[in-house]
Design a protein around this motif. Sequence first.
Motif: not given
Lengths: 299, 416
Positions: A78, A89, A91, A93-94, A101-102, A105-107, B5-6, B9-10, B12-13, B16-17, B63, B68-69, B72
């Motif tokens: 991945k 899908v 997000y 709402w971003m 930016w989000f 962080g994963f790559y 960092r992961v 980010r999570l 933060w998400k 925010r939500e 969700r 989307s999750r 990643l």
Amino acid sequence: MGTTAVIETTKLTKRFGRQTAVDALTLMVPRGSVFAFLGRNGAGKTTTIRMLLHLLDKTAGTARVLGMDSVRDALAIKRRVGFVGDGQVLYDWMSVDELLWFCKGFYPGWDDAVAGEMKGKLELPGRAKVRGLSRGEQAKLALLLAMAYRPELLILDEPTAGLDVVVRRDFLEGVIELIQEEGRTVFFSSHLVHEVERVADWVGIIDRGRLICCRPLEELKARVKRLTLTFDDPPADLRARLPAVLAMEGGGRRVGMIVNDCSEATLAAARALHPTALAVGDLSLEDIFVALVGRAEEA
Amino acid sequence: MDGRRVWGRLLWKEFRESGVVLAAGGLCALLPVIYRAHAWLLYTGIALASLLITLWATYRAQRGSDRSRTLLPIAPATGWLALYLLPLPVPLFAGACVGAAIYAFDATQGALGAVLTSAALFMLALFALCTTLTLVYSAIPAIMLGTLFLYAHFDPLIMVGAERRFLWISGAALAGSLLWAPFLRRRRLVSGRLAVGVLLLGAVFGQALVEHLRSISPDAQLPTYHPYFCSGSSDGAVSVGFVRSRGGALAYRDIRTKFQRVHDFADGVLPLALFRETRVVVAEHEPATRRITLSIWDVRAATVREVGRLPAAYATINVIEYASVRPDGRYLLLSTRAKVGRGHDLWIADLERRAVTLVMPNIRSVSLDHPCTTWQTGWTDDERVRLSGVELMLAVDLRTMRARRETLPPPPEVMP
């Protein structure tokens, strides 16, 4: 198959209860190619892709992506494979910039320069919310997210489904441009065959879970031809007397035939029927697809 | 890859939500604190905050399993942890707000910390339950069971003091989500759902089910006997307690003579004290008038006689914190949570004259434990009663119904 294959499956099978979605699929996608994975709706394209990315468990067989096992090394795959799916899908709402930016962080291989450049090329507004983007813009954003970490392999699963003609063309041109720049491998699934033809150099056709064709596009187009034969008195069992006929068109004195292998032997066999005229014509990928799938259905 | 960092980010998400939910949950719960005029506001606040957590947990879990999750590059364990760990501040904050509201409303007894903990664990259990149910089944059963769970613990009196139960339910929900994964991989969905379902239903309704089964068995009455207090004999042989399977029923039992008797009171009864072996002082609460009535249940004669009524109105009977009856049954010393302030009101009930007098309002004491647990009463021959605790000493003159604080004698001087 060797090390040049970026995707390699052996008898990959997926069953949902009694229904077999993918049936012993053995496939090889060469490195650096733009591989069009074609099939009708429900043929098993998305199921195959989901198994490659381990979004779905396989029932049997093996799958290797970039030389790694699709199950054991799913996480590493991945990180190195870009994926754009139909109705992916995001997000919503971003904003576009927040989402970039989000995901960054994963790559570990995320390249801000690539992301910035693509955002400009694809004309994506950074501050706009994802939910406010049009479908075409969302597809472009998904492509950006898949490309920004410089993946070695880009998998596109019906990325243009639901988009209008102009946006589809726009999107595909974006893909072509990026591919030409980077020389990456692209695995492209679609049922919109005429569009794929402009991009692909390899073609795999799947029907009801079975792979019925896998070869370079040029080779395929060179082999599958339309023969138009004109007779004064057409023979009764034309189809049986010519090898590798996929489909027959028309009737009466003028007969069109699509043959799977337009070799000298096939032409010789056609001439042996003593037609008054024999013409060999090229076929579009769409015609070839219809003929091959139709033949598979008959079989 | 940098794991921090992961997670960053999570996180933060997540915030925010869920920031809006955090604010709304807190506001719903604190509504009764802002406007304390009506008791129903407390219930509305709790219900709204709980409902918000139910819906939000369900929505998140739906969700959480989206594409989307999964697209990643996150390990499945990280995804699972993120689903449970990252949003925890939200239910815990809403729970703390609910706890603060219950405490500020004087709806229950108990120290602030205990009330906050109970309510926070309640919200945690609700969150874990709804998340797991959505993962294993779908949103509808999650909302249904979440609402049933809320209904079963809606009363602040039930909510506070059930920490262990809420922890058990939270644990069962987490275990259920872990149990689900192997079934999912092997596509044994029906057996997996059945296993998780039995686990969760057992956790939520197990206790009620056991009690129901006991209640329908032929000798159900005494096995469900729950001794509330033991008194009346030096060996503790006489006891009075609730019959759990029958709301409002009190049972008297003398294990020496094997005498037993059950009397049905209305809901909201509390046995206070026992005198002359077979007479029980009970308090009953009438929700309509919000009054607390004192009665004497004569067990041998099987009669109940009203002997007084507290002049103040209370939302619940659980305001009574301490009671002691003079051995001859003439007077009852009673402590309730203060109507005004954070302390305790001290009452003396003359059970013969049917008069209840507030002898000292809002007694304050500083103690880590509940102060009443250390209280002791001494009834003296000179018509006085002395109440003493860790840092408290009071004497009440029963003729004048006046109370005064008594000071301890100075400590003896110790020679250096």
